[in-house]
Structures are given as C-alpha cells and as structure tokens.
Design a protein around this motif. Sequence first.
Motif, PDB file in Angstrom:
ATOM      1  N   THR A  63       0.499  -1.340  -0.073  1.00 12.44           N
ATOM      2  CA  THR A  63      -0.125   0.002  -0.356  1.00 12.44           C
ATOM      3  C   THR A  63       0.907   1.344   0.029  1.00 12.44           C
ATOM      4  O   THR A  63       1.694   1.211  -0.081  1.00 12.44           O
ATOM      5  N   PHE A  64       0.120   2.450   0.383  1.00  7.04           N
ATOM      6  CA  PHE A  64       1.567   3.792   0.096  1.00  7.04           C
ATOM      7  C   PHE A  64       1.123   3.878   1.170  1.00  7.04           C
ATOM      8  O   PHE A  64      -0.237   3.601   2.280  1.00  7.04           O
ATOM      9  N   LYS A  65       1.700   4.835   1.190  1.00  8.60           N
ATOM     10  CA  LYS A  65       1.725   6.006   2.939  1.00  8.60           C
ATOM     11  C   LYS A  65       0.339   6.438   3.409  1.00  8.60           C
ATOM     12  O   LYS A  65      -0.167   6.386   4.935  1.00  8.60           O
ATOM     13  N   GLU A  66      -0.550   6.973   3.034  1.00  8.57           N
ATOM     14  CA  GLU A  66      -2.126   7.649   3.295  1.00  8.57           C
ATOM     15  C   GLU A  66      -2.458   6.619   3.634  1.00  8.57           C
ATOM     16  O   GLU A  66      -3.189   6.297   3.704  1.00  8.57           O
ATOM     17  N   GLU A  67      -2.447   5.739   2.577  1.00  5.93           N
ATOM     18  CA  GLU A  67      -3.808   4.030   2.735  1.00  5.93           C
ATOM     19  C   GLU A  67      -3.179   3.789   4.158  1.00  5.93           C
ATOM     20  O   GLU A  67      -4.371   3.382   4.770  1.00  5.93           O
ATOM     21  N   GLU A  69      -1.840   5.059   6.850  1.00  5.46           N
ATOM     22  CA  GLU A  69      -2.014   5.512   7.861  1.00  5.46           C
ATOM     23  C   GLU A  69      -3.810   5.331   7.906  1.00  5.46           C
ATOM     24  O   GLU A  69      -3.990   5.364   9.010  1.00  5.46           O
ATOM     25  N   SER A  70      -4.421   5.600   6.833  1.00  2.00           N
ATOM     26  CA  SER A  70      -6.444   5.447   7.160  1.00  2.00           C
ATOM     27  C   SER A  70      -6.184   3.578   7.857  1.00  2.00           C
ATOM     28  O   SER A  70      -7.563   4.174   9.071  1.00  2.00           O
ATOM     29  N   ILE A  71      -5.300   2.581   7.558  1.00  2.00           N
ATOM     30  CA  ILE A  71      -6.259   1.390   8.151  1.00  2.00           C
ATOM     31  C   ILE A  71      -5.885   1.703   9.410  1.00  2.00           C
ATOM     32  O   ILE A  71      -5.938   0.951  10.649  1.00  2.00           O
ATOM     33  N   ASN A  72      -4.285   1.984   9.709  1.00  2.00           N
ATOM     34  CA  ASN A  72      -4.186   2.501  11.240  1.00  2.00           C
ATOM     35  C   ASN A  72      -5.059   2.852  12.332  1.00  2.00           C
ATOM     36  O   ASN A  72      -5.203   3.067  13.188  1.00  2.00           O
ATOM     37  N   LYS A  73      -5.578   4.233  11.529  1.00  2.00           N
ATOM     38  CA  LYS A  73      -6.762   5.403  12.697  1.00  2.00           C
ATOM     39  C   LYS A  73      -8.444   4.464  12.311  1.00  2.00           C
ATOM     40  O   LYS A  73      -8.600   4.498  13.561  1.00  2.00           O
ATOM     41  N   ALA A  74      -8.401   3.825  11.435  1.00  2.00           N
ATOM     42  CA  ALA A  74      -9.945   2.620  11.411  1.00  2.00           C
ATOM     43  C   ALA A  74      -9.294   1.815  12.378  1.00  2.00           C
ATOM     44  O   ALA A  74     -10.479   1.375  13.433  1.00  2.00           O
ATOM     45  N   GLY A  77      -5.005   2.075  15.623  1.00  2.00           N
ATOM     46  CA  GLY A  77      -3.822   2.057  16.014  1.00  2.00           C
ATOM     47  C   GLY A  77      -3.518   0.669  16.113  1.00  2.00           C
ATOM     48  O   GLY A  77      -2.295   0.270  16.270  1.00  2.00           O
ATOM     49  N   LEU A  78      -4.442  -0.558  16.262  1.00  2.00           N
ATOM     50  CA  LEU A  78      -3.509  -1.907  16.333  1.00  2.00           C
ATOM     51  C   LEU A  78      -3.322  -2.393  15.173  1.00  2.00           C
ATOM     52  O   LEU A  78      -2.183  -3.117  15.268  1.00  2.00           O
ATOM     53  N   VAL A  79      -3.401  -2.293  13.740  1.00  2.00           N
ATOM     54  CA  VAL A  79      -2.619  -2.357  13.064  1.00  2.00           C
ATOM     55  C   VAL A  79      -2.165  -0.858  12.067  1.00  2.00           C
ATOM     56  O   VAL A  79      -2.072   0.472  12.244  1.00  2.00           O
ATOM     57  N   SER A  80      -0.792  -1.341  12.195  1.00  2.05           N
ATOM     58  CA  SER A  80       0.337  -0.420  12.479  1.00  2.05           C
ATOM     59  C   SER A  80       0.933  -0.098  10.989  1.00  2.05           C
ATOM     60  O   SER A  80       0.127  -0.917   9.861  1.00  2.05           O
ATOM     61  N   SER A  81       0.955   0.915  11.176  1.00  3.03           N
ATOM     62  CA  SER A  81       0.679   1.932   9.780  1.00  3.03           C
ATOM     63  C   SER A  81       2.321   0.982   8.589  1.00  3.03           C
ATOM     64  O   SER A  81       2.213   2.041   7.517  1.00  3.03           O
ATOM     65  N   LYS A  82       3.126   0.113   9.291  1.00  3.21           N
ATOM     66  CA  LYS A  82       3.868   0.130   8.773  1.00  3.21           C
ATOM     67  C   LYS A  82       3.716  -0.720   7.566  1.00  3.21           C
ATOM     68  O   LYS A  82       4.501  -1.548   7.159  1.00  3.21           O
ATOM     69  N   SER A  83       2.354  -1.351   7.625  1.00  9.11           N
ATOM     70  CA  SER A  83       1.300  -2.353   6.818  1.00  9.11           C
ATOM     71  C   SER A  83       1.640  -2.025   5.315  1.00  9.11           C
ATOM     72  O   SER A  83       1.759  -2.510   4.217  1.00  9.11           O
ATOM     73  N   GLN A  84       2.484  -0.936   5.520  1.00  2.25           N
ATOM     74  CA  GLN A  84       3.289  -0.270   3.562  1.00  2.25           C
ATOM     75  C   GLN A  84       4.186  -0.772   3.529  1.00  2.25           C
ATOM     76  O   GLN A  84       4.265  -1.089   1.371  1.00  2.25           O
ATOM     77  N   TYR A  85       4.862  -1.380   4.019  1.00  2.83           N
ATOM     78  CA  TYR A  85       5.781  -2.069   3.769  1.00  2.83           C
ATOM     79  C   TYR A  85       6.296  -3.503   3.808  1.00  2.83           C
ATOM     80  O   TYR A  85       7.312  -4.580   2.724  1.00  2.83           O
ATOM     81  N   ILE A  86       4.784  -4.354   3.101  1.00  5.11           N
ATOM     82  CA  ILE A  86       4.927  -5.535   3.590  1.00  5.11           C
ATOM     83  C   ILE A  86       4.777  -5.972   1.844  1.00  5.11           C
ATOM     84  O   ILE A  86       4.231  -5.196   0.625  1.00  5.11           O
ATOM     85  N   LYS A  87       5.859  -6.459   1.656  1.00  8.56           N
ATOM     86  CA  LYS A  87       5.928  -6.859   0.363  1.00  8.56           C
ATOM     87  C   LYS A  87       4.629  -7.826  -0.409  1.00  8.56           C
ATOM     88  O   LYS A  87       4.559  -9.035   0.145  1.00  8.56           O
ATOM     89  N   MET A  88       4.061  -7.942  -1.481  1.00  9.08           N
ATOM     90  CA  MET A  88       3.117  -8.193  -1.726  1.00  9.08           C
ATOM     91  C   MET A  88       4.759 -10.124  -3.371  1.00  9.08           C
ATOM     92  O   MET A  88       5.264  -8.822  -3.389  1.00  9.08           O
TER      93      MET A  88
END
Length: 395
Positions: A63-67, A69-74, A77-88
Amino acid sequence: MFQNNKEFPEPYGDYVVGLTEMDFIDKNRKKLFGSSENNDRKIPIIIFYPADHNFEKTKALYTFKEEAESINKATRGLVSSKSQYIKMNCYRDIPISTKQNKYPIIFFNHGYNCHMMQNSVLCSDLASKGYIVVSVGHPYETSILKYTDGQIVKANKSIIEEFKRTMDSNVNKKFKEMKKNNYIDEELLPIAADFFDYFKDTKVWDHVKIWSDDNRFIADMMEQLDDGSIPSQFEGKLNIRNGIGITGHSYGGCAASQVCLDDSRFVCGINIDAPTYGEFWDKNLNKPYMVIGSKMIEYLARTTFLKNSADSYLITVDHTTHMDFTDFIYYARQLKFLKVLGKRKKALLRDILSHYHIMFFDKYLRNNHNSEITEKLSEGIGIRWKEAVTASNNH
C-alpha cells in the motif's frame, strides 16, 4: 504476540503476477455527491495479470503511506502504519505473459470505506492461474485512493457517517432476532423482505447502483484497451468475447450482484460475505452465481441463491467473521482480540476463498466442467447448490 507477516504468501498458480494501475474519467457522470465532487467521475483501477518473468524487479509494496495511515486510524492503532512496507508477490509494470493469446477477465470490488488492495492475495492467486483481475475503486466511498498522477482522494465524511447512522441499533436488533431462528427457504423470503425494507430509501441501498455503474464504465474501458483505442500492453489480450466474471467483498459483493443484473457482459459472479442491499436482492440474476462467507449469509444473502435460475452455490464457513475474507488475516491477526477476525487458521481461510473462486471461474469463464466446486475442503463448511432451469437438484 502481535507479530505479523512482512510478506504475503506465494500465489497458487504457475504464472508470475504483474501489477499496474490506471484511471479513467467518466464524463457522463458529474457531481454524484454534490459539492464533494466538482469534476467528472475519475475511477482508478489496479490490474493483476499473468506474466512469464519478474525481470529481476523488486516485489511491489502492499500500500501507500496515506492508505496505511488510514488503516492504522480505522483500527485505532492496532494495525501498524508499517503495513505499507509489506511485500506482495507481484511486480509492477512487467510484460504480460505470451503463453496465451487472450486471458479471461474478473472484476473485484472492495468493501465499503475499505481499500482497493484489501484482497490482494485472492487477486494474485487468480492472476497466477491465468486471469486478468481488475480491482475497481469507488471515489469518495473508497477509504482513500491514489490516482496515477499522485492525487489523493479520501472518503466523503458526511456520506460515511450517513451510512453508519443507517446501520443503527434497530438494525442490529433485527438481525439478532433473525439469527434466533433457522428459517427454511420458504420462510426466509418474507423475513428478509421485512429486514431490507428498512434500507430502501437510504444511500446504503441507492449507492449500490453507483458502484454498478462504475464497473460498467470500466468494462467499456477494458473493451477499448483490448481493441487498442486506449494504447497499452493489454491490446488483444482480453478475452471479452467469453464474458467477464465479477466478485466482491461486503458492499463490493452487493455491487457484483447488481452488475450481474444490470449488464449482460458480466456472465457470472461471486458475493463474498455481503448482505443483499440493492434492487437485485429479490431478482433472478439468471447467471451462474456463488455466495460465500460466514453464517451471516444464510440470513442476508440466501435470497440470491434461492431466486437465481442459473447454477447457484451457497457456501458457509463456520467460526468466521466478516473480515476473515480479506487480507487482514495476514497482517492484522491482533484483531482477533476484538472479534473482528474469527478462529479459523489463515492458511485454511486462504485455501477456501481462493479454491472456490478458481473452481467457479474455471467452470464458467473457461468452460472447465470438471471443476470440483462442491468439494468440501474442511469440516465446518456448508455447501448447497442447485442446477440451472429446474433448480431441482438442491443439496
């Protein structure tokens, strides 16, 4: 305790998976949301497609940075915004495979106020099996999206809040009352009619049509990609003649159902754990259709199974919740503590979702009648099916 995957599982099939993004402007639909949208409707898509080599490219990030952060907020805070670095296990903008002249097409629609990559593992599995998968975005109702020029568009807050207000305590109370009974088929239709009548003058009901029209417009664009009117590497590669398949999770499942009702180019579809909001709810789709998900669908989506006169499937998976049928199972397992995720193992959930999708689309897009759609992969899976026309082969 909260350790999560840094990389998603390898796709099932033999193809490498390519990934590209596009967006298209529908000049015929303006200002759908009043002052929130002042321009033509611009619809983004993500295409997962079969490729022969990765050309030594690095794996695409989830994902991208803003997305992120959106998942993190939704998730508070339980899901880290570092999810943007997960490799597909996908590679951006690599050449499409040359092994076949054309490839069948499947559209995917995400859930309401969710994101376009929410089922990237499913889309990758399908692409690795030789399908071109088009994930469709829905401006102002996708949680956040990013166009190819870098523009960021967030969900419209007033519309999201109106949706939330529609899903009030009375709705939850009604559904809890429904779950106290095991309705036979003949009993369910009037009960469902009463439940859905509450939604018929709301945006929850009406916006399904907007999502359907988004898909129909993108189908127009796919035709232009295939005939070369829009230059791309997909020219001549899209098997549109055999029709398009469609699937979607949650509200995206409602959209998939509505599209099947609205457009003859879509020849088969799957609803992933969605209620039947929209005018299609009591209509005969007259196309091969599958409903798959948690026990919720026994009450809120069985009508599609019952009304459809073509081949129909109803697959329920015990001990699952709504978000078990998304990528959350790979990188947000801590949500089990909030009961957002159920008790099933992620590997089994992936097998269930991808297996039934592959078997279904193999049968109805590739005419592979040996597909074992009715095979049970595990205990706790309920499968009902009926054949076209007579609908007498109920199991």
